[in-house]
Design a protein around this motif. Structure first.
Motif, PDB file in Angstrom:
ATOM      1  N   LEU A 136       5.620  -9.515  -7.102  1.00 48.22           N
ATOM      2  CA  LEU A 136       5.690  -8.509  -6.039  1.00 48.22           C
ATOM      3  C   LEU A 136       4.623  -7.439  -6.272  1.00 48.22           C
ATOM      4  N   GLN A 137       4.076  -6.947  -5.206  1.00 42.07           N
ATOM      5  CA  GLN A 137       3.093  -5.883  -5.322  1.00 42.07           C
ATOM      6  C   GLN A 137       3.779  -4.541  -5.151  1.00 42.07           C
ATOM      7  N   LYS A 138       3.252  -3.556  -5.854  1.00 44.49           N
ATOM      8  CA  LYS A 138       3.777  -2.202  -5.732  1.00 44.49           C
ATOM      9  C   LYS A 138       2.742  -1.353  -5.021  1.00 44.49           C
ATOM     10  N   HIS A 139       3.144  -0.748  -3.937  1.00 42.38           N
ATOM     11  CA  HIS A 139       2.225   0.035  -3.126  1.00 42.38           C
ATOM     12  C   HIS A 139       2.571   1.512  -3.205  1.00 42.38           C
ATOM     13  N   GLU A 140       1.543   2.329  -3.123  1.00 40.31           N
ATOM     14  CA  GLU A 140       1.726   3.777  -3.176  1.00 40.31           C
ATOM     15  C   GLU A 140       1.354   4.372  -1.816  1.00 40.31           C
ATOM     16  N   PHE A 141       2.274   5.153  -1.268  1.00 44.92           N
ATOM     17  CA  PHE A 141       2.051   5.791   0.020  1.00 44.92           C
ATOM     18  C   PHE A 141       2.211   7.294  -0.100  1.00 44.92           C
ATOM     19  N   PHE A 142       1.452   8.010   0.722  1.00 38.69           N
ATOM     20  CA  PHE A 142       1.665   9.445   0.897  1.00 38.69           C
ATOM     21  C   PHE A 142       2.544   9.617   2.126  1.00 38.69           C
ATOM     22  N   VAL A 143       3.609  10.394   1.999  1.00 36.47           N
ATOM     23  CA  VAL A 143       4.434  10.740   3.158  1.00 36.47           C
ATOM     24  C   VAL A 143       4.665  12.240   3.105  1.00 36.47           C
ATOM     25  N   TYR A 149       6.689   5.028  -3.612  1.00 33.91           N
ATOM     26  CA  TYR A 149       6.232   3.803  -4.257  1.00 33.91           C
ATOM     27  C   TYR A 149       7.138   2.680  -3.784  1.00 33.91           C
ATOM     28  N   ILE A 150       6.540   1.635  -3.228  1.00 32.30           N
ATOM     29  CA  ILE A 150       7.338   0.550  -2.652  1.00 32.30           C
ATOM     30  C   ILE A 150       6.921  -0.791  -3.252  1.00 32.30           C
ATOM     31  N   GLU A 151       7.922  -1.548  -3.708  1.00 32.42           N
ATOM     32  CA  GLU A 151       7.710  -2.935  -4.115  1.00 32.42           C
ATOM     33  C   GLU A 151       8.293  -3.799  -3.026  1.00 32.42           C
ATOM     34  N   SER A 152       7.466  -4.680  -2.460  1.00 31.79           N
ATOM     35  CA  SER A 152       7.933  -5.457  -1.328  1.00 31.79           C
ATOM     36  C   SER A 152       7.010  -6.631  -1.053  1.00 31.79           C
ATOM     37  N   GLU A 153       7.551  -7.643  -0.371  1.00 32.11           N
ATOM     38  CA  GLU A 153       6.721  -8.757   0.073  1.00 32.11           C
ATOM     39  C   GLU A 153       6.178  -8.477   1.474  1.00 32.11           C
ATOM     40  N   HIS A 154       6.661  -7.416   2.106  1.00 32.21           N
ATOM     41  CA  HIS A 154       6.131  -7.038   3.422  1.00 32.21           C
ATOM     42  C   HIS A 154       4.684  -6.597   3.249  1.00 32.21           C
ATOM     43  N   ASN A 155       3.875  -6.770   4.293  1.00 35.20           N
ATOM     44  CA  ASN A 155       2.492  -6.321   4.165  1.00 35.20           C
ATOM     45  C   ASN A 155       2.404  -4.802   4.349  1.00 35.20           C
ATOM     46  N   VAL A 156       1.254  -4.272   3.979  1.00 31.44           N
ATOM     47  CA  VAL A 156       1.050  -2.824   3.991  1.00 31.44           C
ATOM     48  C   VAL A 156       1.232  -2.241   5.391  1.00 31.44           C
ATOM     49  N   ASP A 157       0.720  -2.945   6.408  1.00 34.48           N
ATOM     50  CA  ASP A 157       0.832  -2.450   7.784  1.00 34.48           C
ATOM     51  C   ASP A 157       2.290  -2.279   8.190  1.00 34.48           C
ATOM     52  N   THR A 158       3.109  -3.255   7.838  1.00 38.45           N
ATOM     53  CA  THR A 158       4.540  -3.194   8.157  1.00 38.45           C
ATOM     54  C   THR A 158       5.189  -2.010   7.459  1.00 38.45           C
ATOM     55  N   LEU A 159       4.866  -1.838   6.190  1.00 37.61           N
ATOM     56  CA  LEU A 159       5.445  -0.732   5.416  1.00 37.61           C
ATOM     57  C   LEU A 159       5.006   0.616   5.975  1.00 37.61           C
ATOM     58  N   LEU A 160       3.728   0.715   6.334  1.00 29.43           N
ATOM     59  CA  LEU A 160       3.214   1.972   6.857  1.00 29.43           C
ATOM     60  C   LEU A 160       3.847   2.303   8.209  1.00 29.43           C
ATOM     61  N   LEU A 163      -2.089   4.777   0.026  1.00 29.68           N
ATOM     62  CA  LEU A 163      -2.957   5.258  -1.049  1.00 29.68           C
ATOM     63  C   LEU A 163      -3.516   4.126  -1.895  1.00 29.68           C
ATOM     64  N   GLY A 164      -2.853   2.984  -1.911  1.00 29.52           N
ATOM     65  CA  GLY A 164      -3.367   1.862  -2.680  1.00 29.52           C
ATOM     66  C   GLY A 164      -2.293   1.146  -3.466  1.00 29.52           C
ATOM     67  N   GLU A 165      -2.727   0.111  -4.163  1.00 33.35           N
ATOM     68  CA  GLU A 165      -1.796  -0.671  -4.969  1.00 33.35           C
ATOM     69  C   GLU A 165      -1.621  -0.046  -6.329  1.00 33.35           C
ATOM     70  N   LYS A 166      -0.431  -0.157  -6.857  1.00 30.39           N
ATOM     71  CA  LYS A 166      -0.161   0.266  -8.218  1.00 30.39           C
ATOM     72  C   LYS A 166       0.021  -1.018  -9.021  1.00 30.39           C
ATOM     73  N   SER A 167      -0.577  -1.063 -10.198  1.00 27.13           N
ATOM     74  CA  SER A 167      -0.361  -2.243 -11.013  1.00 27.13           C
ATOM     75  C   SER A 167       0.990  -2.104 -11.706  1.00 27.13           C
TER      76      SER A 167
END
Length: 71
Positions: free
Chosen positions: A1-8, A41-52, A65-69
């Motif tokens: 799973l990828q971990k994504h970082e978002f600003f809200v 910070y979101i871990e998900s199989e959804h794509n970034v567009d869906t999450l945003l 903001l980008g992917e977190k390892s």
């Protein structure tokens, strides 16, 4: 799973609760909310567009903001 970082642009508990609500509704996500730094910070199989798009349903300004390892 990828971990994504978002600003809200969250300013209070109510904002973070709104984020929690929309993400629970989406389903299939694990997330951490960092309210003081306005990060989600979101871990998900959804794509970034869906999450945003989901985060934007809170009515808050949101950006990717980008992917977190994962360590």
């Amino acid at each position: 799973l990828q971990k994504h970082e978002f600003f809200v642009d969250m300013t209070c508990e109510g904002c973070s609760n709104a984020v929690t609500r929309v993400l629970h509704r989406l389903g299939g996500v694990q997330f951490d909310i960092d309210l003081p730094n306005k990060k989600v910070y979101i871990e998900s199989e959804h794509n970034v567009d869906t999450l945003l798009e989901t985060l934007k349903k809170t009515g808050k300004n949101a950006s990717y903001l980008g992917e977190k390892s994962l360590q």
